[in-house]
Design a protein around this motif. Structure first.
Motif: not given
Length: 191
Positions: A178-191
Protein backbone atom coordinates in the motif's frame (compact mmCIF):
# COMPACT_ATOMS: atom_id res chain seq x y z
CA UNK A 1 4.11 -0.60 12.48
CA UNK A 2 6.97 1.31 10.88
CA UNK A 3 10.52 0.77 12.05
CA UNK A 4 12.21 3.81 13.56
CA UNK A 5 15.69 5.01 12.68
CA UNK A 6 18.00 7.76 13.79
CA UNK A 7 19.39 10.00 11.07
CA UNK A 8 22.83 11.32 11.96
CA UNK A 9 24.64 14.01 9.97
CA UNK A 10 28.36 13.72 10.69
CA UNK A 11 31.14 16.12 9.72
CA UNK A 12 34.41 14.85 8.26
CA UNK A 13 36.15 15.37 11.61
CA UNK A 14 33.81 12.71 13.06
CA UNK A 15 31.70 15.08 15.13
CA UNK A 16 27.93 15.02 14.91
CA UNK A 17 26.32 18.09 13.34
CA UNK A 18 22.70 16.95 13.57
CA UNK A 19 20.44 14.07 14.49
CA UNK A 20 16.74 13.32 14.45
CA UNK A 21 14.55 10.26 14.28
CA UNK A 22 12.22 9.10 11.58
CA UNK A 23 10.39 6.07 10.25
CA UNK A 24 11.39 3.78 7.42
CA UNK A 25 8.90 4.05 4.56
CA UNK A 26 9.57 0.91 2.49
CA UNK A 27 8.85 2.64 -0.82
CA UNK A 28 11.59 0.78 -2.73
CA UNK A 29 14.43 -1.70 -2.46
CA UNK A 30 16.59 0.56 -4.68
CA UNK A 31 16.56 3.61 -2.41
CA UNK A 32 15.57 4.27 1.18
CA UNK A 33 12.98 6.75 2.43
CA UNK A 34 12.73 8.05 5.97
CA UNK A 35 9.63 9.98 7.02
CA UNK A 36 10.10 12.52 9.81
CA UNK A 37 6.69 13.80 10.93
CA UNK A 38 5.98 17.35 11.99
CA UNK A 39 6.51 17.66 15.74
CA UNK A 40 9.83 15.79 15.71
CA UNK A 41 12.70 17.14 17.78
CA UNK A 42 15.54 18.21 15.46
CA UNK A 43 18.87 18.19 17.30
CA UNK A 44 21.37 20.40 15.47
CA UNK A 45 24.54 21.98 16.73
CA UNK A 46 24.06 24.49 18.33
CA UNK A 47 20.23 24.49 18.54
CA UNK A 48 17.37 22.05 19.02
CA UNK A 49 13.86 22.75 17.77
CA UNK A 50 10.59 21.02 17.00
CA UNK A 51 10.00 20.58 13.28
CA UNK A 52 6.89 22.30 11.98
CA UNK A 53 6.93 20.38 8.70
CA UNK A 54 6.87 16.79 7.52
CA UNK A 55 10.07 15.62 5.88
CA UNK A 56 10.98 12.74 3.59
CA UNK A 57 14.70 11.94 3.45
CA UNK A 58 16.08 9.85 0.59
CA UNK A 59 19.22 7.72 0.70
CA UNK A 60 20.94 5.58 -1.91
CA UNK A 61 23.74 3.09 -1.32
CA UNK A 62 27.12 4.38 -2.52
CA UNK A 63 25.67 7.71 -3.70
CA UNK A 64 27.43 11.05 -3.22
CA UNK A 65 24.22 12.74 -2.03
CA UNK A 66 21.14 12.52 0.13
CA UNK A 67 17.98 14.58 -0.38
CA UNK A 68 15.51 15.91 2.21
CA UNK A 69 12.11 17.22 1.08
CA UNK A 70 9.89 19.25 3.40
CA UNK A 71 6.10 19.41 3.25
CA UNK A 72 3.50 21.64 4.88
CA UNK A 73 2.14 19.83 7.94
CA UNK A 74 -1.47 20.80 7.14
CA UNK A 75 -1.75 20.60 3.35
CA UNK A 76 1.11 18.29 2.39
CA UNK A 77 2.33 20.85 -0.18
CA UNK A 78 6.02 21.03 -1.06
CA UNK A 79 7.94 23.56 1.04
CA UNK A 80 11.60 22.93 0.32
CA UNK A 81 14.29 20.54 -0.79
CA UNK A 82 17.78 20.24 0.59
CA UNK A 83 20.45 18.13 -1.08
CA UNK A 84 23.56 17.30 0.93
CA UNK A 85 26.66 16.25 -0.99
CA UNK A 86 28.12 13.45 1.13
CA UNK A 87 30.72 10.71 1.25
CA UNK A 88 29.18 7.50 -0.15
CA UNK A 89 28.00 4.79 2.25
CA UNK A 90 27.06 1.20 1.47
CA UNK A 91 25.32 0.62 4.82
CA UNK A 92 21.81 1.91 4.02
CA UNK A 93 18.90 -0.54 4.23
CA UNK A 94 15.16 -0.44 4.86
CA UNK A 95 15.78 -1.80 8.36
CA UNK A 96 18.85 0.19 9.48
CA UNK A 97 18.58 1.47 13.05
CA UNK A 98 20.72 4.45 12.03
CA UNK A 99 21.11 6.28 8.74
CA UNK A 100 24.49 7.99 9.10
CA UNK A 101 25.98 10.25 6.47
CA UNK A 102 29.17 12.29 6.32
CA UNK A 103 28.51 15.76 4.98
CA UNK A 104 30.88 17.39 2.48
CA UNK A 105 29.44 20.86 3.22
CA UNK A 106 28.21 21.86 -0.25
CA UNK A 107 24.48 21.76 -0.90
CA UNK A 108 21.72 22.31 -3.41
CA UNK A 109 18.63 24.07 -2.06
CA UNK A 110 15.20 24.01 -3.71
CA UNK A 111 12.86 26.77 -2.60
CA UNK A 112 9.09 26.53 -2.30
CA UNK A 113 8.72 28.07 -5.79
CA UNK A 114 11.15 25.39 -7.13
CA UNK A 115 13.93 27.89 -7.79
CA UNK A 116 17.32 26.37 -7.06
CA UNK A 117 20.66 27.57 -5.71
CA UNK A 118 23.88 26.06 -4.37
CA UNK A 119 25.65 27.05 -1.18
CA UNK A 120 28.65 26.64 1.09
CA UNK A 121 31.41 26.48 -1.52
CA UNK A 122 33.66 28.52 0.80
CA UNK A 123 32.98 26.13 3.69
CA UNK A 124 34.07 23.25 1.47
CA UNK A 125 37.25 25.13 0.53
CA UNK A 126 38.12 25.80 4.19
CA UNK A 127 37.49 22.16 5.12
CA UNK A 128 39.63 21.00 2.17
CA UNK A 129 42.60 22.87 3.65
CA UNK A 130 42.21 21.00 6.92
CA UNK A 131 40.93 17.53 5.97
CA UNK A 132 42.58 15.58 3.14
CA UNK A 133 39.42 13.53 2.46
CA UNK A 134 37.59 16.72 1.51
CA UNK A 135 40.26 17.80 -0.98
CA UNK A 136 40.46 14.24 -2.35
CA UNK A 137 36.71 14.28 -2.98
CA UNK A 138 36.66 17.75 -4.60
CA UNK A 139 36.13 16.69 -8.22
CA UNK A 140 33.41 14.11 -7.48
CA UNK A 141 31.74 16.38 -4.92
CA UNK A 142 31.43 19.32 -7.32
CA UNK A 143 30.36 17.07 -10.20
CA UNK A 144 27.62 15.74 -7.91
CA UNK A 145 26.67 19.28 -6.88
CA UNK A 146 26.33 20.36 -10.53
CA UNK A 147 24.40 17.19 -11.40
CA UNK A 148 21.98 17.68 -8.50
CA UNK A 149 21.49 21.35 -9.32
CA UNK A 150 20.60 20.54 -12.93
CA UNK A 151 18.17 17.78 -11.95
CA UNK A 152 16.60 19.93 -9.23
CA UNK A 153 15.88 22.65 -11.81
CA UNK A 154 13.93 20.17 -13.95
CA UNK A 155 12.68 17.83 -11.20
CA UNK A 156 14.39 15.00 -13.04
CA UNK A 157 16.90 12.29 -12.14
CA UNK A 158 16.61 11.39 -8.44
CA UNK A 159 13.81 13.92 -7.93
CA UNK A 160 11.39 11.89 -10.06
CA UNK A 161 10.77 9.56 -7.09
CA UNK A 162 9.82 12.45 -4.80
CA UNK A 163 6.23 13.60 -4.71
CA UNK A 164 5.63 17.33 -4.96
CA UNK A 165 2.69 16.79 -2.61
CA UNK A 166 2.88 14.46 0.38
CA UNK A 167 -0.03 12.09 -0.30
CA UNK A 168 -0.64 11.08 3.31
CA UNK A 169 0.85 10.82 6.79
CA UNK A 170 -0.78 7.62 8.07
CA UNK A 171 2.09 5.48 6.77
CA UNK A 172 2.08 3.24 9.84
CA UNK A 173 -1.41 1.97 8.98
CA UNK A 174 -0.33 0.71 5.54
CA UNK A 175 1.29 -2.45 4.26
CA UNK A 176 4.47 -2.23 2.19
CA UNK A 177 2.41 -2.79 -0.96
CA UNK A 178 0.00 0.00 0.00
CA UNK A 179 2.88 2.38 0.73
CA UNK A 180 4.44 1.70 -2.66
CA UNK A 181 1.08 2.11 -4.41
CA UNK A 182 0.44 5.41 -2.60
CA UNK A 183 3.86 6.79 -3.58
CA UNK A 184 3.38 5.66 -7.22
CA UNK A 185 -0.05 7.28 -7.28
CA UNK A 186 1.34 10.56 -5.93
CA UNK A 187 4.08 10.55 -8.58
CA UNK A 188 1.65 9.70 -11.39
CA UNK A 189 -0.51 12.67 -10.41
CA UNK A 190 2.40 15.13 -10.81
CA UNK A 191 2.20 15.28 -14.58
Amino acid sequence: MLQTTDIRKILVDGSQWASWYGYHIPASDEYFVIWTPAGTEMRWRPNTWISEKHQMSYFWRDAWFTIHVGYDNRTGDFLSGYCDVILPSASYTNTAEQMIYTDLYIDVVVREDYSVYTKDHEVFDRAALRYPIVEESRQQAFETLDWLEEHAKHWSGPFTIMPRHLPRTDWDSLTTEEIRASMRSALNGQG
